[in-house]
Design an enzyme around this catalytic site. Structure first.
Site, PDB file in Angstrom:
ATOM      1  N   ASP A  57    -103.145  38.311 -65.396  1.00 10.51           N
ATOM      2  CA  ASP A  57    -102.373  39.040 -64.383  1.00 10.51           C
ATOM      3  C   ASP A  57    -101.194  39.790 -64.991  1.00 10.51           C
ATOM      4  OD1 ASP A  57    -101.843  39.772 -61.665  1.00 10.51           O
ATOM      5  OD2 ASP A  57    -100.268  38.261 -61.561  1.00 10.51           O
ATOM      6  N   SER A 113     -99.857  42.184 -56.684  1.00 13.73           N
ATOM      7  CA  SER A 113    -101.272  41.824 -56.693  1.00 13.73           C
ATOM      8  C   SER A 113    -101.712  41.420 -55.293  1.00 13.73           C
ATOM      9  CB  SER A 113    -101.517  40.658 -57.659  1.00 13.73           C
ATOM     10  OG  SER A 113    -101.100  40.993 -58.969  1.00 13.73           O
ATOM     11  N   GLN A 157    -109.188  43.096 -60.106  1.00  8.66           N
ATOM     12  CA  GLN A 157    -107.993  42.879 -59.293  1.00  8.66           C
ATOM     13  C   GLN A 157    -107.652  44.141 -58.516  1.00  8.66           C
ATOM     14  OE1 GLN A 157    -103.689  42.689 -60.801  1.00  8.66           O
ATOM     15  NE2 GLN A 157    -104.164  40.527 -60.526  1.00  8.66           N
TER      16      GLN A 157
END
Length: 288
Positions: A207, A231, A281
């Site tokens: 991430d 996110s 993502q």
């Protein structure tokens, strides 16, 4: 000073409160919200702690629902969805101050031999990691001495990150850039021999830079930001065993950004070019 890799291992070592309920620390940082990779990594630890340990994680799917508050513990509640002959499924809900901030579903698979194997080769060749400067060396070379906040972040960073392409620092350099980025990464120290720790550490790292690919065509990665980003969801598929304290290449691209959302996908390879993990993502982008 404790090695940042040791701090990461400690961060992933959850306290068990009751059966299937765990509590994770959330360090007090100078950030507005808890880093999403931390929550995903801790949630995966919680899921793994409720299995027999003989089935590695093969996939996870997660949603970031609310921003977490730094310095406030997070409680992870695990639901045992299925224990089958080959697959184990867990659902994890992360709660902070009585509010759900994150949910994750993880699947574990008993290792087995498949009838065949194939893999597309990496999309491009990049320089070896040892030949590249660290990201902080690049930033220092451009800015001189780091601002105090960046210096603190650099000292606490649990991963050595090296961009395969030089960083761009101006709007002129960014103009015409493709939405692609590649970084070499590895933990800055040994993480021990527990495969679950390495899986959760890499989940943490996944991430850190993935949404860079969305931003590359519109603004430099370092410096003043014109966009706030967060996110929204995160998915990973783990294909082969690996160690997160050995070099891995994170090749990232953004096929589309529209409607305030940007999609990014990444492929993680070892130094021999074997595909280890696939990541997708979506992030939310809003003008500041």
């Amino acid at each position: 000073m404790t090695n940042p890799a040791d701090r990461l291992v400690d961060l992933l070592d959850l306290e068990q409160i009751q059966v299937d309920i765990f509590r994770g620390r959330s360090p007090q940082e100078s950030l507005q919200r808890v880093f999403g990779g931390q929550v995903a990594g801790q949630a995966l630890v919680a899921a793994g702690r409720t299995t027999d340990g003989d089935r590695p994680v093969h996939s996870l799917h997660a949603y970031f629902l609310r921003p977490g508050r730094p310095g406030v513990p997070i409680v992870y509640q695990v639901e045992r969805i299925r224990d089958g002959r080959s697959f184990t499924t867990r659902r994890v809900t992360a709660v902070q101050q009585g509010r759900t901030i994150f949910v994750l579903t993880a699947s574990f698979h008993r290792p087995e031999e498949g009838p065949f194997e194939h893999q597309l080769p990496p999309a491009r060749k990049v320089p070896d990691p040892e030949s590249l400067p660290t990201v902080m060396e690049e930033v220092r070379a451009h800015l001189g001495a780091l601002p105090e906040q960046l210096e603190r972040m650099a000292r606490r960073q649990p991963f050595d990150i090296r961009y395969a392409d030089r960083l761009r620092w101006s709007a002129e350099e960014v103009k015409g850039a493709e939405p692609r980025s590649a970084v070499w990464m590895r933990a800055v120290g040994p993480l021990g021999d527990d495969p679950l720790v390495h899986t959760c550490a890499l989940t943490y790292a996944s991430d850190m830079t993935l949404l860079d690919a969305v931003r590359l065509p519109v603004e430099p990665l370092w410096g003043r930001r014109n966009f706030d980003m967060a996110s929204l969801d995160h998915a990973m598929w783990f294909h082969r065993p690996f160690r997160a304290d050995e070099w891995f290449l994170y090749d990232q691209e953004s096929p589309i950004a529209t409607g305030g959302r940007g999609l990014a996908r990444g492929r993680i390879y070892d130094v021999e070019g074997r595909l280890l993990v696939s990541v997708v993502q979506e992030g939310l982008f809003r003008a500041l």
